[in-house]
Design an enzyme around this catalytic site. Structure first.
Site, short mmCIF file in Angstrom:
data_model
loop_
_atom_site.label_atom_id
_atom_site.label_comp_id
_atom_site.label_asym_id
_atom_site.label_seq_id
_atom_site.Cartn_x
_atom_site.Cartn_y
_atom_site.Cartn_z
N ALA A 534 0.93 -1.10 -0.03
CA ALA A 534 -0.16 -0.09 0.04
C ALA A 534 0.79 1.37 0.08
O ALA A 534 0.37 2.40 0.33
CB ALA A 534 -1.01 0.07 0.91
N SER A 698 -0.04 -3.26 -6.54
CA SER A 698 -1.38 -4.09 -7.07
C SER A 698 -1.37 -3.97 -8.52
O SER A 698 -2.44 -3.84 -9.03
CB SER A 698 -2.56 -3.43 -6.42
OG SER A 698 -2.44 -3.87 -5.03
N GLY A 866 -3.81 -6.47 -3.50
CA GLY A 866 -3.04 -6.48 -2.26
C GLY A 866 -2.88 -5.44 -1.47
O GLY A 866 -3.00 -5.57 -0.11
N GLU A 867 -2.90 -4.16 -2.00
CA GLU A 867 -2.84 -2.99 -1.27
C GLU A 867 -3.90 -2.42 -0.56
O GLU A 867 -3.71 -2.11 0.59
CB GLU A 867 -2.29 -1.91 -2.01
CG GLU A 867 -1.12 -2.14 -3.50
CD GLU A 867 0.33 -2.91 -3.10
OE1 GLU A 867 0.16 -3.84 -3.63
OE2 GLU A 867 0.81 -2.20 -2.39
N LEU A 868 -5.10 -2.77 -1.22
CA LEU A 868 -6.07 -2.24 -0.67
C LEU A 868 -6.51 -2.44 0.76
O LEU A 868 -6.63 -1.50 1.76
CB LEU A 868 -7.45 -2.83 -1.22
CG LEU A 868 -8.88 -2.16 -0.82
CD1 LEU A 868 -8.96 -0.63 -0.93
CD2 LEU A 868 -10.02 -3.00 -1.40
#
Lengths: 905, 905
Positions: A534, A698, A866-868
């Site tokens: 993130a 991501s 992945g980052e969310l």
């Protein structure tokens, strides 16, 4: 030496080893049982769990001398094999328990011991067991693991059949959107996947072990390096210093903005003039055994002149601070943001203004697998470097000149990787093993211990943020003024890019018509800044998401309703001035509202004088991709048997690159009716796989996903006959039609300008977080009782993967909020010291609600994932703490004493 | 280096190794798959068989560079596991296919490949497959292996169930006399038994690899040894020479007869003054890797002054021959025999006299596993030596003074052993690894290659025999005169004892009232003499058994009837003047007679102009034990769970020490009703197991068997309550009754005197051999079509073991008769070069008829077994050749040219 007879996985073995050797090393090094993994090596992660005479033990801290002669040892290899999976292994696969998979053997062995003692545990008993036995997982948030144990126990009790735990292909043959297990799952749950440390043990005879000579101070001039004594130590092949590095001896950040005052060539491979941070490598001792290398490393004499160490941005910005890199100011990059009209006049007139200071600190990644790699010269004279790199082609370009090798003589390979969460977006040891291999012309192997992992790999860069928001009386945001300072440690790579993230993500999610602000990148002597899941958004959005709660309070509004009023709707633009590609945040808040209201009511009802409960929410936004026109390549080959082979450099942190690529290709190739197993993958070896770009931000599902889709479409077009049917391989060959296709794709995006304005990402992810916490009034101790994420990540490719990514991201968010830190180099250099969240720190109750709005620029509508979950869960936790007890923590982590101070205040 | 992805036993593995590395080394060293054994390392034994992309290959000669990327490899570990045995593995266990077990993985993998190609092979097709694929077995005579393949194929075809191939305990629970699988069988057939080379790979980090600097001449003075260059080579820890040996630097033969002109201290650990034979060790290079050790060994400079090499006894006995060990005559021991009246007068008057010269040569043992061992210092400061020793306490006593360690600081351990057949009755590398360990204070590992195995371990000592027999007209033997010369190589250990065997076994089986003769031990520069199965008897009895046929011919009698007339009957004495303990030979000849007559008729009927068939018989006799009052010890402990633990140093060549001890103890403990698995064994570690004496001379079942029985009886007596029931462990403890008992036994026998007279063995084994051969007239090529042995080995303990011993012994006898030799050091230094018998050289038809006459001095009536089948099968073959074609070969081996010469003559 002691000689013991041990029954290892039912087989009687004679063991000869030093009495003080760990059982883990005996099993791994002497018996090749590399299913038993060594994570921390300190008994804090339990990746090394084995069952010793029916008792679960951490083999890394169990000395052979303490093992009874005749004892029985069960390792993961004794639990089940790929041919004959144990119910726990089946359940682990079914529930996506193995992400990076590095902790899986230790967990499965642990669960086996649990079920032997208690065949019918409750979920809490499972969690207690993992907590007590220190089973640490950084990927999954533990929930899928508990799910797996509960299901396996049912099979073992005869309530389910083993077949019930096996994935079934749906009748329509479609795996997109489903829960197809990742291809690597079987190998991961059986301990048969060779990670870097395992491959290192399996290198050929004559390979050298490396030990680093490292700085134990944070800033110093190097006066001399004397390796003469070390060179004479037994088994030493060479002590490699900067003098042995043939190239520029620098790692370059490559992507340096024109306004950057540095040139990106600031990070030495092996220190020559100066030490810039604790742990900096000064020499590499290459010897036949690790013990020899370590013994000799202790004999390398390094004369240092210690300099003032600037351990945070403010210190390095002080007027009297010396330039850490002489010639480059410590503040080496400035990023402005200017959107819409000037803000000063708006703030002057605004009915409501809030302002606060925020700090999100040096979060350590804490993969269970410490950094590891090796290098050798292949038969074509190429330097081949294997590591945990998640940016293979990128890293080649970053280290080639420093090593003095041509790019076409450098091969980068990613080993199966036990978690990175972003730290491997930076090269770590790649150049070190490369230099050692070139200097010795022998294979060299380097495995960090956990202290090295913590102290000599990059960390999340702290942001010091001052933020102001102006709103009208109804809560409509009018303007934002931001100031952010990024402590990037001594090395500049991607520091400018990270600083830009402040412009892009402070205030993200809201339609703010006017923004002014400035951020800066500061060189310090603390841990160098590397990517962390993130990247930049947890630091940026924490400030705006907590300040939104402060604003709501000032307005007397409900925090959810304040957000609902301001989130993106058609006509809005994000802080970069870009129109969002979808507008799902209002819908997501609508979905959350009833849950939120119920949670508030429940918190109130369940609060007591000693334990206060509260609810907090936050909005999270992140872009998928590298800034601007990010591109990727994939190659697809039709095989003689009618299947295909897919070549990508979609690096795998553990997030599920194999599953992502499989799902995308399978969906794109549906006209061929292939079974999943007919799509073979060759991944992550620059000698044979194309440049798909790094696996960060991501971006992979979107950008590499599109490249895969493009390759599939090229193949389909070539195979398609005039009648709409498809040619066989033989027909292709007979008609001289190519069978290999390169798919390429570039994101329709434009980089931001000097004012942070542009359209940097073609696809974004959106989320609304809700945290429900309990705060112990007497201590300030906070526990998160439930996390909820309403997530719009576009169309879901593989639900098993996205669920797992979200659970794990939420867990890291809880850690970031409450415990995780790497400020004190010594105290924070272990998992426990750095606040690693174990099972009981993560709620078993985590709820995910998907809003699958298709993305126009995503393959089959998909965004990344992945980052969310780590964009802003911590703000929800912090807001919940305030809701519970009135303590507002704005400088993370929210340790009990900080929360307590707020309660008392 | 090359990098390949291989699917090893179904698991995808990344392999990095030099392209010219063998697949065997990659699998074993890098992947710990030590089930794949390396025997000859030259593609001649197939112990290293693996299935590579569905094709059977010998992995020791398959270079990794030639293995296709993506190839699949199946090793024994991929065939089945202890938990999940493949039908082939079950069948191997059921049929006793694993004796030493070293070849078993290679055979089983081979058979798996065969059955994949041909699910219903005939026995001949199985034999052809093993022949073509060079699967070599030295233990079993192949027949049990073919039996196993045929049965496994039935299971795989569904004609039998897997359960049908599993041993079932009889309803009465008795295993004595049955076919209980040997305890080590499962580990052997699954490749999970760690032999010395496997354990060597599993030593701890920091262990050193040894390479020997060896003489390449057979006799020389050492002028100087210069290791200075070698010491500087990479990875070298030390070059150990005689100067580093702290003790006397000599291995002593210990048992030296008073009339021996040597003192037994003639064999150097590391050569100092002289080289005595090809291969003598001059220095040991200890380095971190084998390649480093070998590279450095090549740099050790040894200056020699070559001396005349005496490569056979006659050469060393020549008048002008120098003393090989200055001060000791080359003929250093003389053994006379004088039984009954003077023979000269009898010969003068005897109606029939025959005389001939005989030579039985330097038969090499050819175990599939080459010699291997290692040493380390344990935590009590003891030097621990692991090797293939079959005389642990004996060897400790032989090497301690040479090394300069006290006996209580020396521990000898036998590794699981891949065949010795007697060569390990002599120490081989024990003192070498001991010296290297003491000099380096690190664990050291030494693994001979097959050239070293052949050239630098002991061999069967050749006997040159002149023999005369006198008989009356009816064929009754009147007298014998013998003269035998033993070429014992340069080292005297046990040479006198061996020479005595000539007195004891020339003419054995027959009641010969008058014997005179003399034998002598000669020092030469050819391979040192070590024990070989049936020690001395094949050389001795060959002469009398062939001469009996010559006598029969001269008398016009049938060879069987001549023997029938003369074999031991009550009132007879053997050549030692001792009354045989049983008189079963007439009965055995009676049993054989009809078969013999039928065989003669069949041979006649089936002979053609080009292929002549014939039948030959011989009598074989051997004593069980060391000469005289041989003793042994065993220890038995009652365990808390009611089972027992048996401690013995019953060393295992592969003959089945574990099964022998189990069967004996189980029978002795029948009152307790134990299951076989309740009898645990601790074996062959002088630190914990008592001195049971060496495992040679078929002594163990008798002498150690009696010691076990004695220990069992002591325990039973202690456990027995007045009412005849037995105390539990707890009751024993409560009543303070000891639970550990030492059983001891000494044979009621007396050593022979200077005339070879005495009662040296309390128990003998008796056999009558019949060979049926076919001789190709044009070439002289002989094939043995059937072997029959009527055997009296007393009561049979384990029929699976005794059958296996007999098949294997007969096979070695065929090899001794026809092909095996180690005369030419270079030509004969490989398995094939030395005439190793492969499957098709050994008949599938081998018949055993037991005459189980109980032995008064044997435990439960048992004698030994191992030596019997190799006492004299070769004479039967040679006699059969004569019967077939009239060619009488008296100097072995009977190579085709020798047979052909006899036919033409």
């Amino acid at each position: 030496m002691v000689k013991k007879t041990l029954k290892i996985n039912g087989i009687t073995r004679t063991v000869i080893a030093p009495a003080d050797e760990s059982l883990a090393n005996v099993l791994r090094r002497q018996f090749g049982l590399t299913g038993t993994k060594i994570g921390c090596g300190q008994g804090q992660c339990a990746a090394c769990n084995v069952i010793l005479d029916d008792k679960l033990v951490r083999s890394c801290v169990t000395k052979l001398g303490k093992v009874a002669d005749g004892a029985s040892v069960v390792t993961i290899e004794g639990v089940g094999s790929p041919d004959n999976l144990h119910p726990l292994q089946l359940a682990w696969i079914l529930h996506g328990g193995a992400q990076c998979g590095f902790c899986s053997p230790g967990f499965i062995v642990s669960a086996k011991a649990l079920l032997a003692e208690n065949p019918s545990p409750s979920r809490d008993q499972v969690r207690d067991w993992f907590q007590v036995h220190r089973n640490a997982c950084r990927c999954t948030g533990y929930k899928p693991l508990v799910d797996a144990v509960m299901d396996a126990a049912k099979v073992m009790r005869g309530e389910l059949k083993a077949e019930d735990l096996m994935y079934k292909l749906p009748p329509d043959g479609v795996i997109w959107g489903g829960k197809h297990p990742r291809p690597s799952a079987v190998a991961k749950v059986t301990g048969t996947l060779d990670y870097g440390a395992d491959l290192g043990l399996k290198l050929p005879e004559g390979s050298l072990h490396c030990a680093l000579v490292q700085a134990k101070v944070s800033h110093a001039l190097i006066k001399s390096i004397d390796a003469s004594e070390a060179e004479k130590m037994p088994g030493v092949a060479k002590v490699v210093t900067h003098k042995d590095v043939k190239g520029k001896n620098r790692i370059t950040g490559l992507i340096t903005f024109p306004t950057n005052k540095g040139d990106g060539w600031d990070r030495p491979i092996l220190c020559d003039q100066k030490v810039y941070q604790y742990g900096d490598a000064i020499a590499i001792v290459c010897a036949d055994t690790l013990a020899q290398a370590q013994a000799a490393a202790a004999k390398v004499k390094v004369e240092l002149e210690e300099l003032p160490a600037y351990m945070s941005a403010p210190a390095a910005m002080a007027e009297d601070a010396m330039e850490i890199h002489p010639g480059t100011p410590n503040v080496y990059f400035v990023q402005k943001i200017a959107k819409g009209p000037e803000t000063a006049p708006i703030f002057e007139k605004a009915p409501v203004v809030v302002e606060d200071d925020f700090y999100v600190g040096r979060q350590p990644h804490m993969p269970i697998e410490p950094d590891v790699g090796f290098a050798y010269l292949d038969d074509q004279g190429r330097l081949c470097i294997h590591s945990k790199s998640i940016g293979l082609h990128l890293h080649a370009a970053m280290i080639a000149a420093g090593l003095g090798v041509e790019l076409d003589k450098l091969v980068m390979v990613q080993n199966p990787t036990g978690g990175t969460f972003g730290y491997k977006f930076s090269p770590t040891m790649e150049a070190l093993v490369g230099a050692a291999c070139l200097a010795t012309e022998r294979p060299v192997f380097l495995n960090y211990d956990y202290h090295q992992q913590m102290t000599y790999t990059g960390k999340r860069s702290p942001f010091f943020v001052n933020l102001r928001l102006a709103a009208d009386k109804d809560g409509k945001l009018l303007a934002m003024e931001s100031d952010w300072t990024v402590d990037h440690g001594p090395y500049s790579e991607f520091g400018d890019l990270l600083t830009l993230r402040g412009a892009q993500f402070i205030g993200a999610g809201y339609d703010i018509p006017a923004i002014r602000g400035e951020g800066r990148t500061v060189c310090t002597n603390h841990a160098w800044g590397s990517a962390f899941r993130a990247y930049g958004s947890p630091q940026s959005e924490f400030s705006s998401e907590v300040l939104m709660d402060e604003l709501a309070e000032k307005l007397g509004m409900d925090p959810l309703e304040l957000r609902y009023k301001n989130v993106y709707r058609p006509g809005s633009t994000n802080p970069s001035g870009q129109a969002p590609e979808v507008y799902t945040l209002p819908q997501m808040l609508d979905i959350l509202r009833p849950k939120y209201q119920a949670a508030l009511a429940q918190a109130k009802a369940q609060s007591t004088a000693t334990v206060k409960r509260g609810v907090g929410i936050s909005v999270g936004v992140y872009g998928c991709g590298l800034d601007g026109p990010d591109g990727s390549e994939a190659r697809l080959e039709l095989d003689p048997d009618g299947g295909v082979t897919l070549y990508t450099s979609w690096e795998d942190h553990g997030q599920g690159a194999d599953a992502g690529a499989l799902g995308t290709a399978h969906q794109a190739l549906r006209p061929l009716g292939l079974k999943p197993a007919q799509i073979r993958q060759v991944m992550n070896d620059t000698a044979v796989t194309p440049n798909s770009g790094p696996a960060g931000g991501s971006r992979s599902q979107v950008v590499t996903g599109q490249a895969i889709k493009a390759a599939c479409e090229l193949l389909l077009a070539a195979m398609r006959k005039p009648d709409g049917s498809y040619r066989s391989y033989q027909q292709m060959v007979d008609e001289k039609i190519p069978t290999v296709f390169d798919g390429k794709w570039t994101a329709p995006a434009t980089a931001c300008d000097e004012n942070g304005q542009g359209a940097p990402f073609a696809v974004y992810m959106y989320g609304v977080f809700m945290a429900q916490v309990a705060v112990e009034v007497a201590s300030g101790q906070t526990s998160v009782e439930k996390m909820t994420l309403v997530a719009d990540i576009g169309k879901v490719n593989n639900r098993l993967v996205t669920d797992g990514q979200i659970y794990g991201g939420l867990a890291q968010g809880i850690g970031l909020a409450l415990t995780e830190d790497f400020e004190d180099i010594q105290k924070h250099s272990t998992l426990r010291g750095a606040g690693f969240p174990y099972a009981k720190q993560i709620p078993d109750d985590m709820e995910i609600i998907y809003v699958e709005e298709p993305r126009p620029a995503g393959p089959f509508g998909a965004a990344g994932v992945g980052e969310l979950p780590l964009t802003c869960p911590h703000a929800a936790v912090i807001n919940a703490i305030y809701n519970a007890c009135g303590s507002r923590v704005t400088k993370l982590p929210a340790l009990p004493e900080k929360v307590l101070a707020g309660i008392r205040a």
